[in-house]
Design an enzyme around this catalytic site. Structure first.
Site, short mmCIF file in Angstrom:
data_model
loop_
_atom_site.label_atom_id
_atom_site.label_comp_id
_atom_site.label_asym_id
_atom_site.label_seq_id
_atom_site.Cartn_x
_atom_site.Cartn_y
_atom_site.Cartn_z
N HIS A 138 0.79 -1.24 0.00
CA HIS A 138 0.00 0.00 0.00
C HIS A 138 0.83 1.29 0.00
O HIS A 138 0.30 2.34 0.34
CB HIS A 138 -0.96 0.03 1.20
N GLY A 187 -0.76 -2.46 -6.15
CA GLY A 187 -1.66 -3.51 -5.65
C GLY A 187 -3.04 -2.95 -5.40
O GLY A 187 -4.06 -3.58 -5.68
N HIS A 188 -3.10 -1.73 -4.86
CA HIS A 188 -4.38 -1.06 -4.62
C HIS A 188 -4.37 0.25 -5.40
O HIS A 188 -3.74 1.21 -5.00
CB HIS A 188 -4.57 -0.77 -3.13
N HIS A 262 -11.43 -6.89 -6.07
CA HIS A 262 -11.69 -6.05 -4.91
C HIS A 262 -12.42 -4.78 -5.36
O HIS A 262 -11.93 -4.02 -6.20
CB HIS A 262 -10.35 -5.71 -4.27
N GLU A 314 -13.60 -8.85 -0.31
CA GLU A 314 -14.29 -7.55 -0.41
C GLU A 314 -14.54 -7.24 -1.88
O GLU A 314 -14.26 -6.15 -2.37
CB GLU A 314 -13.44 -6.44 0.21
N GLU A 330 -19.22 -2.33 0.57
CA GLU A 330 -18.41 -1.43 1.41
C GLU A 330 -18.69 0.04 1.09
O GLU A 330 -18.87 0.42 -0.07
CB GLU A 330 -16.91 -1.74 1.17
N CYS A 332 -16.69 2.55 1.12
CA CYS A 332 -15.66 3.09 0.20
C CYS A 332 -15.94 2.71 -1.24
O CYS A 332 -15.58 3.46 -2.16
CB CYS A 332 -14.28 2.55 0.55
N CYS A 410 -10.84 2.57 6.80
CA CYS A 410 -10.85 3.30 5.52
C CYS A 410 -12.13 4.08 5.29
O CYS A 410 -12.11 5.17 4.70
CB CYS A 410 -10.62 2.31 4.38
N CYS A 411 -13.27 3.54 5.73
CA CYS A 411 -14.56 4.13 5.33
C CYS A 411 -14.91 5.45 6.03
O CYS A 411 -15.34 6.40 5.34
CB CYS A 411 -15.70 3.14 5.54
O1 FUB Z 1 -6.83 -1.66 1.43
C1 FUB Z 1 -7.18 -0.35 1.78
C2 FUB Z 1 -8.65 -0.29 2.08
O2 FUB Z 1 -8.93 -1.13 3.19
C3 FUB Z 1 -9.54 -0.82 0.98
O3 FUB Z 1 -9.87 0.12 0.04
C4 FUB Z 1 -10.69 -1.31 1.75
O4 FUB Z 1 -11.51 -2.19 1.02
C5 FUB Z 1 -10.06 -1.95 2.95
O5 FUB Z 1 -9.63 -3.23 2.65
ZN ZN Z 2 -13.67 1.42 3.32
#
Ligand code: FUB
Ligand code: ZN
Length: 640
Positions: A138, A187-188, A262, A314, A330, A332, A410-411
């Site tokens: 991340h 990765g994200h 995801h 997720e 979720e 987010c 995160c949310c």
């Molecule tokens: O991985 C970062 C954040 O945490 C993601 O966007 C959410 O889904 C949670 O896994």
């Molecule tokens: Zn979130």
């Protein structure tokens, strides 16, 4: 290809419904979340502020105090909070908040390495592991959030400290991955959309080049993440790197067909793809975005605008797999869907994008936060059964009540920054047109000179008045859900025909434009291809999806079914001030203590009370259902 762009952050001063929400964020949510970041709120430990202090210590060669704590992406909680604070400061001055934000920014800047690297997890310890685990680490995700925060803070306060830190970090990333050509794929996803923003704010084309690099590199080596995994002797969560569909690395992005993997990562990536397609006029990339939009909204999205229906990873599931009780959805992910919709609108002002953006905002995103702004849903199930939700092995993720914070948080700050910047999504502009995508009360002054006041009780009332201060062309959305509409200019009926969901109308200074939308409640039915929803219906009024809670319905909603032919009325009383509740003709099946029995139950007609879904779970633990079974036609009062 860009036809219009989002309104700037200072363009909209909210009142009405959005204004009340923004006040809640500014008065309660931002201060509360700051206390959380400083570990003063109780509940789940955050340690975010301390992580930056400890990273700066480590950089100075000192003992790193109590070290790093939290998720590998813990830094992003601070970034999202700062972004929300920036939007709040753009709406109203607040010396205390600005001082807190400035202080946090100085801690962040002090935690930045000389070469621009900025991430507490791999600065406090494990510096040799930097950039070795893009799959799980991340670093690019956190950098992206810091960039977004920096851009917002600079735009709202004119202060450059965070912007300079973010630029230094972005240049470090640019040098490594673009100039030096080191292998790597995020990765994200998140860095891509952030670099696009940074490029616009700074005018430095290298950042867009880096964004383009990360979008284009994805999937070109489908084996990249597996090889990365094989080259290191550590992992965060044990991910193998082998699931290309989940990681969006199985094929280049222009070949993607179905929304998979995801959910948050997916829509953040699609947002950047759409942004890039509009900046570079890339038709192939745009076609991919359109296909993926269809895949999400026609086959993989909840009626609430929730996406990512499975807890496993997720993630998106397969087409039509949209269970209510085990939904992941979720918060987010719906925020990311709003981002994607907003970028698609910039390319093609088509109401279909705004309809989904509105659906996601008024239902899932708002449901992500309690009425008092202190509790949050990460997962947004469409059905809650106390005793099963949050408890059964299949339902552990679907909590029946909002917790005050999360280990993976995160949310909550994501919802705060999104609500606080709603003007950017509600309004847009081109050189000669003001786009009204959402009906958001308040004053609007766009960069193109068009200015007006919007007055509406939306989403509870459906008349929208625009008092024009500086005229031009207005593009006003006619929502797909509104079966009728009436438009008057200075009380004169207008015969404007919507073009792709918008009416375009010339207005002059002093004009009053009034839009009346359909205010009648309606049933929504689902395709029989959705096994969880066949023979069921739910209720909508305006953009709001309604649900039934035990609190208003004798404690039990499982025994209710809808009397299909019945007319839904606005209730004379409502459990929430100023929020219309709906009285829905229903049938109630008798209670039974026996697990199975053979005496046919005789349902009794009754009225069920429905409330907007976004307000559910605000009055203690109670069952909730959104989709109810339909009776096949009207049933006589004796139940036969
Ligand atoms: O991985 C970062 C954040 O945490 C993601 O966007 C959410 O889904 C949670 O896994
Ligand atoms: Zn979130």
């Amino acid at each position: 290809m860009k036809i219009q762009k989002q309104a700037g952050i200072r363009a909209y001063k909210a009142d009405g419904f959005v204004g009340r929400y923004q006040k809640l964020i500014a008065d309660t949510v931002i201060p509360y979340q700051y206390e959380v970041l400083c570990d003063r709120a109780g509940g789940e430990k955050s340690h975010v502020r301390e992580n930056f202090i400890n990273a700066a210590r480590a950089l100075r060669g000192e003992d790193a105090g109590d070290g790093f704590y939290g998720m590998v992406f813990q830094d992003s909680d601070a970034a999202k909070w700062l972004e929300a604070a920036a939007y709040s400061l753009a709406c109203r001055p607040d010396t205390k908040l600005e001082a807190e934000a400035d202080e946090l920014i100085s801690l962040i800047a002090a935690a930045q390495d000389k070469d621009g690297y900025l991430n507490t997890r791999f600065t406090i310890s494990d510096r040799d592991k930097r950039w070795t685990n893009l799959l799980e680490g991340h670093e690019l995700y956190c950098a992206g959030h810091m960039i977004e925060a920096a851009a917002a803070y600079y735009e709202s306060t004119g202060k450059r400290t965070l912007l300079e830190a973010a630029e230094k970090n972005a240049l470090h990333i640019y040098r490594r991955f673009v100039e030096e050509g080191k292998p790597g794929c995020p990765g994200h996803p998140e860095i891509e959309l952030a670099l696009m923003k940074l490029s616009r704010v700074t005018g430095d084309g290298r950042f867009m080049k880096a964004a383009e690099h990360f979008v284009n590199i994805r999937g070109t080596d489908p084996d990249y993440f597996r090889k990365e995994r094989a080259a290191r002797d550590w992992t965060v969560w044990g991910s193998s790197g082998e699931d290309g569909e989940y990681q969006q690395s199985a094929r280049p992005v222009r070949e993607l067909k179905d929304a998979a993997g995801h959910a948050v990562r997916t829509v953040y990536l699609y947002t950047a793809m759409a942004d890039l397609a509009s900046e570079t006029d890339d038709k192939e990339l745009l076609a991919a975005c359109q296909r993926l939009w269809e895949s999400i909204t026609q086959r993989r999205m909840y009626v609430t605008g929730g996406i990512g229906s499975t807890v496993h990873g997720e993630a998106f599931s397969v087409d039509y797999d949209l269970p209510s009780d085990t939904a992941y959805a979720e918060t987010c992910a719906s925020i990311g869907l709003m981002f994607f919709a907003s970028r698609m609108l910039e390319i093609d002002p088509d109401g279909c994008y705004a309809d989904v953006m509105e659906r996601a905002f008024y239902n899932t995103v708002l449901a992500g936060m309690s009425e008092d702004g202190k509790r949050f849903f990460y997962v947004n199930p469409l059905e809650i059964i106390p005793g099963i939700s949050g408890a059964a092995p299949t339902h552990r993720h679907a909590l029946p009540e909002r917790p005050s914070w999360f280990a993976c948080a995160c949310c909550p700050p994501n919802a705060a920054r999104t609500i606080m910047s709603l003007g950017k999504y509600a309004y847009g502009e081109s050189e000669d047109t003001a786009y009204c995508h959402l009906f958001a009360s308040g004053s609007v002054e766009l960069g193109n000179g068009i200015a007006f006041e919007c007055e509406t009780a939306y989403p509870f009332g459906f008349d929208v008045t625009y008092r024009i201060k500086k005229g031009g062309r207005l593009a006003v959305r006619i929502p797909g859900w509104s079966r009728t509409f009436r438009l008057t200019l200075n009380d004169e009926e207008q015969a404007a025909e919507p073009v792709k969901g918008y009416v375009y109308i010339e207005v002059r200074d002093g004009d009053t434009l009034k839009l009346e939308l359909d205010d009648s409640p309606a049933y929504i039915y689902a395709s029989p291809r959705v096994p969880a929803l066949s023979q069921k219906a739910c209720i909508r009024r305006g953009p709001l999806i309604y649900c039934f809670e035990g609190t208003d319905n004798g404690g039990d909603v499982l025994s209710l079914c809808l009397d299909a032919g019945g007319t839904i009325e606005i209730s004379g009383s409502s459990p929430f001030d100023g929020v219309p509740a709906l009285e829905v003709p229903a049938l109630r099946y008798p209670a039974a203590d026996t697990l199975y029995f053979e005496a046919a139950p005789k349902p009794e007609p009754c009225k069920a009370l429905a409330i907007p879904y976004f307000l559910h779970a605000n009055r203690g633990l109670t069952p909730m259902r959104l989709w109810l079974f339909l009776t096949p036609g009207r049933v006589a009062p004796d139940g036969r």
